[in-house]
Design an enzyme around this catalytic site. Structure first.
Site, PDB file in Angstrom:
ATOM      1  N   LYS A 111       0.805  -1.227   0.000  1.00 44.00           N
ATOM      2  CA  LYS A 111       0.000   0.000   0.000  1.00 44.00           C
ATOM      3  C   LYS A 111       0.834   1.270   0.000  1.00 44.00           C
ATOM      4  O   LYS A 111       0.325   2.338  -0.341  1.00 44.00           O
ATOM      5  CB  LYS A 111      -0.955   0.003   1.199  1.00 44.00           C
ATOM      6  CG  LYS A 111      -2.018  -1.066   1.072  1.00 44.00           C
ATOM      7  CD  LYS A 111      -3.241  -0.753   1.872  1.00 44.00           C
ATOM      8  CE  LYS A 111      -4.367  -1.690   1.425  1.00 44.00           C
ATOM      9  NZ  LYS A 111      -5.600  -1.459   2.104  1.00 44.00           N
ATOM     10  N   LYS A 192      -4.278 -10.321  -6.991  1.00 36.92           N
ATOM     11  CA  LYS A 192      -5.487 -10.496  -6.194  1.00 36.92           C
ATOM     12  C   LYS A 192      -6.623  -9.668  -6.795  1.00 36.92           C
ATOM     13  O   LYS A 192      -6.384  -8.565  -7.281  1.00 36.92           O
ATOM     14  CB  LYS A 192      -5.198  -9.999  -4.765  1.00 36.92           C
ATOM     15  CG  LYS A 192      -6.220 -10.391  -3.743  1.00 36.92           C
ATOM     16  CD  LYS A 192      -5.898  -9.796  -2.388  1.00 36.92           C
ATOM     17  CE  LYS A 192      -6.275  -8.340  -2.311  1.00 36.92           C
ATOM     18  NZ  LYS A 192      -6.392  -7.792  -0.964  1.00 36.92           N
ATOM     19  N   LYS A 195     -10.433  -3.825  -6.158  1.00 34.56           N
ATOM     20  CA  LYS A 195     -11.088  -2.653  -6.729  1.00 34.56           C
ATOM     21  C   LYS A 195     -10.056  -1.633  -7.236  1.00 34.56           C
ATOM     22  O   LYS A 195     -10.369  -0.764  -8.052  1.00 34.56           O
ATOM     23  CB  LYS A 195     -11.961  -2.086  -5.612  1.00 34.56           C
ATOM     24  CG  LYS A 195     -13.073  -1.097  -5.851  1.00 34.56           C
ATOM     25  CD  LYS A 195     -13.737  -1.082  -7.137  1.00 34.56           C
ATOM     26  CE  LYS A 195     -14.212   0.276  -7.621  1.00 34.56           C
ATOM     27  NZ  LYS A 195     -14.404   1.325  -6.711  1.00 34.56           N
TER      28      LYS A 195
HETATM   29  P1  TYM Z   1     -10.185  -6.083   3.824  1.00 37.70           P
HETATM   30  O1  TYM Z   1     -11.234  -5.109   4.142  1.00 37.70           O
HETATM   31  O2  TYM Z   1      -9.119  -5.710   2.845  1.00 37.70           O
HETATM   32  O3  TYM Z   1     -10.829  -7.428   3.309  1.00 37.70           O
HETATM   33  C1  TYM Z   1     -11.901  -8.020   4.028  1.00 37.70           C
HETATM   34  C2  TYM Z   1     -11.762  -9.538   4.021  1.00 37.70           C
HETATM   35  O4  TYM Z   1     -11.878 -10.028   2.698  1.00 37.70           O
HETATM   36  C3  TYM Z   1     -10.742 -10.818   2.367  1.00 37.70           C
HETATM   37  N1  TYM Z   1     -10.440 -10.588   0.940  1.00 37.70           N
HETATM   38  C4  TYM Z   1     -10.305 -11.566   0.039  1.00 37.70           C
HETATM   39  N2  TYM Z   1     -10.430 -12.893   0.155  1.00 37.70           N
HETATM   40  C5  TYM Z   1     -10.258 -13.638  -0.970  1.00 37.70           C
HETATM   41  N3  TYM Z   1      -9.948 -13.099  -2.179  1.00 37.70           N
HETATM   42  C6  TYM Z   1      -9.803 -11.764  -2.336  1.00 37.70           C
HETATM   43  N4  TYM Z   1      -9.524 -11.245  -3.542  1.00 37.70           N
HETATM   44  C7  TYM Z   1     -10.007 -10.920  -1.187  1.00 37.70           C
HETATM   45  N5  TYM Z   1      -9.967  -9.582  -0.987  1.00 37.70           N
HETATM   46  C8  TYM Z   1     -10.247  -9.397   0.330  1.00 37.70           C
HETATM   47  C9  TYM Z   1      -9.644 -10.317   3.280  1.00 37.70           C
HETATM   48  O5  TYM Z   1      -8.641 -11.270   3.477  1.00 37.70           O
HETATM   49  C10 TYM Z   1     -10.405 -10.010   4.550  1.00 37.70           C
HETATM   50  O6  TYM Z   1     -10.591 -11.176   5.327  1.00 37.70           O
HETATM   51  N6  TYM Z   1      -7.278  -5.632   7.856  1.00 37.70           N
HETATM   52  C11 TYM Z   1      -8.523  -6.193   7.345  1.00 37.70           C
HETATM   53  C12 TYM Z   1      -9.756  -5.688   8.094  1.00 37.70           C
HETATM   54  C13 TYM Z   1      -9.665  -5.906   9.555  1.00 37.70           C
HETATM   55  C14 TYM Z   1      -9.852  -7.148  10.217  1.00 37.70           C
HETATM   56  C15 TYM Z   1      -9.668  -6.851  11.607  1.00 37.70           C
HETATM   57  C16 TYM Z   1     -10.159  -8.436   9.777  1.00 37.70           C
HETATM   58  C17 TYM Z   1      -9.389  -4.964  10.493  1.00 37.70           C
HETATM   59  N7  TYM Z   1      -9.389  -5.525  11.731  1.00 37.70           N
HETATM   60  C18 TYM Z   1      -9.769  -7.862  12.565  1.00 37.70           C
HETATM   61  C19 TYM Z   1     -10.248  -9.446  10.745  1.00 37.70           C
HETATM   62  C20 TYM Z   1     -10.051  -9.156  12.130  1.00 37.70           C
HETATM   63  C21 TYM Z   1      -8.653  -5.808   5.884  1.00 37.70           C
HETATM   64  O7  TYM Z   1      -8.101  -4.825   5.459  1.00 37.70           O
HETATM   65  O8  TYM Z   1      -9.500  -6.599   5.173  1.00 37.70           O
END
Ligand code: TYM
Length: 327
Positions: A111, A192, A195
C-alpha cells in the site's frame, strides 16, 4: 467457548473476493460461535477517504453483512468507531509491537509502494487490528489469505503481552478456507482481485447487475488448453474461475470438473456467470431494502452496546496488567 471476530473495511466497493474469503465464512460460523462482525472504519481512514463516501460505505458493509445472512440476533454487528476500546487498546498494542515487525508487513509494503507519503497510521495498522481481535478474546478469526500475516502478528503480540504482564488475552487462530481464500483478478491470475485495478472487468462487484457479470466473465482470461481442470500452478486463470464457481455454488471442485469434462471454456464461463448471479441477486435485493432503513442503524447501535460490554472489560484488564492506574 468459541468466539469469532472479523470485519471488512469500508474503503471501496465490495467485490466477490471479500465475500468469498470472509463474508461467506461469517454466515456459516455464526451458527457455532459467539460472533462479532464489525466494520473497521478506523482502518479505512489510514488512507485518504471522502467523508461523505465513508459514511455511506460504512452503512453499505453493514447492509452486506445482513443481506448475505449475518443474523443480528445471533451476531453483534457494529462499527469499530462506536466502541472506543478499539482505539484505546490499539494504542496499548502500539507500545508492544516492534518497528521491525511492522516493517515486515507485506500489506504495508504493497500500500505504500510508489507513494510520496503515507500516514503513520497505515504503518501501525496491524497494532489496531490486533486490538480488534484481542478485545473480544476471539478464539477464531476468519480471513482471506492476505490477512494471515496480520493475524499471525496478533498471535505473537498476545503471547508477548501474556508473558510480560500475565495471562490477559486469548491467542486467536486464523481460519482460512482452502477454496476461495484468494480470489484473483479476472484479467490476470497473478494479481489479487481488487477494486484498485484500473480494469473494471477484472473484478465482480457485489452490486454488479446480471448483464455486467455475464460480460465480465465472458472476458475473463483462460488459457489455450481448453480443459476445465483445477491446476493452480499450470492453469491459474481457470483454477481461479473454478474456485469462484465452487464458492458460489457450494459444490466441490471435482464435481464441477466432471460436469465440464471434455468441453471448452464457453459453456463453463456462461454457467459460472449464472451461478454467481443466482447467489448475488437475493443479496442485492435485501441490500437495497435495508441500506437506508432505521432498522440498520438500530442493529449497529445494539451491536455496539453488546460489543462494548466485552471490549471495555478487556481493555481495563490490559491497562491494569500494564500498571496503568485504574480505579
Ligand atoms: P479487507 O477489508 O481488505 O478485506 C476483508 C476480508 O476479505 C478478504 N479478501 C479476500 N479474500 C479472498 N480473495 C480476495 N480477492 C479478497 N480480498 C479481500 C480479506 O482477506 C479479509 O478477510 N485488515 C482487514 C480488516 C480488519 C480485520 C480486523 C479483519 C481490520 N481488523 C480484525 C479481521 C479481524 C482488511 O483490510 O480486510
Amino acid at each position: 467457548m468459541k468466539r469469532v471476530l472479523s470485519g471488512i473495511k469500508p474503503s471501496g466497493d465490495l467485490n466477490i473476493g471479500g465475500y468469498s474469503g470472509a463474508l461467506q465464512q461469517y454466515i456459516k460460523m455464526q451458527e457455532e460461535y459467539e460472533s462479532f462482525f464489525f466494520i473497521p472504519d478506523l482502518h479505512a481512514i489510514t488512507v485518504p477517504q471522502d467523508p461523505k463516501e465513508l459514511r455511506h460505505r460504512s452503512k453499505e458493509i453493514a447492509a452486506f453483512y445482513i443481506a448475505a445472512g449475518v443474523n443480528p440476533k445471533k451476531s453483534a454487528v457494529f462499527l469499530q468507531s462506536q466502541v472506543a476500546a478499539h482505539a484505546e487498546l490499539g494504542w496499548l498494542m502500539e507500545t508492544q509491537v516492534h518497528f521491525g515487525e511492522l516493517s515486515r508487513m507485506t500489506q504495508f509494503k504493497d500500500k505504500s509502494e510508489g507513494k510520496d507519503s503515507v500516514s503513520s497510521a497505515l504503518f501501525t495498522y496491524p497494532a489496531l487490528m490486533a486490538a480488534d481481535i484481542l478485545l473480544y478474546q476471539a478464539t477464531h478469526v476468519p480471513v482471506g489469505e492476505d490477512q494471515k500475516q496480520h493475524v499471525e502478528l496478533t498471535r505473537d503480540l498476545a503471547t508477548r503481552f501474556n508473558n510480560r504482564f500475565g495471562e490477559t488475552f486469548v491467542v486467536p487462530e486464523p481460519i482460512i478456507e482452502e477454496t476461495g481464500c484468494r480470489i484473483m483478478s479476472l484479467d490476470d491470475p497473478t494479481k489479487k482481485m481488487s477494486k484498485s485495478n484500473p480494469n473494471k472487468s477484472s473484478y465482480i462487484l457485489m452490486l454488479d447487475d446480471a448483464a455486467t457479470i455475464r460480460k465480465k466473465f465472458s472476458r475473463a482470461v483462460t488459457d489455450s488448453e481448453m480443459s476445465v481442470r483445477y491446476d493452480p500452478e499450470n492453469k491459474p486463470a481457470v483454477s481461479n474461475l473454478l474456485e469462484v464457481y465452487s464458492v458460489f455454488s457450494g459444490e466441490e471442485i471435482p464435481v464441477i470438473e466432471k460436469r465440464y469434462e471434455g468441453q471448452g471454456y464457453g459453456g463453463f464461463k456462461k454457467e459460472l456467470a449464472e451461478v454467481v448471479i443466482a447467489k448475488l441477486e437475493p443479496i442485492q435485493k435485501t441490500f437495497h431494502e435495508i441500506i437506508d432503513s432505521e432498522e440498520l442503524l438500530t442493529i449497529l447501535k445494539d451491536g455496539a452496546e453488546r460489543a462494548a460490554a466485552i471490549a471495555d472489560e478487556t481493555v481495563r484488564k490490559a491497562k491494569t496488567a500494564m500498571g496503568i492506574l485504574t480505579f
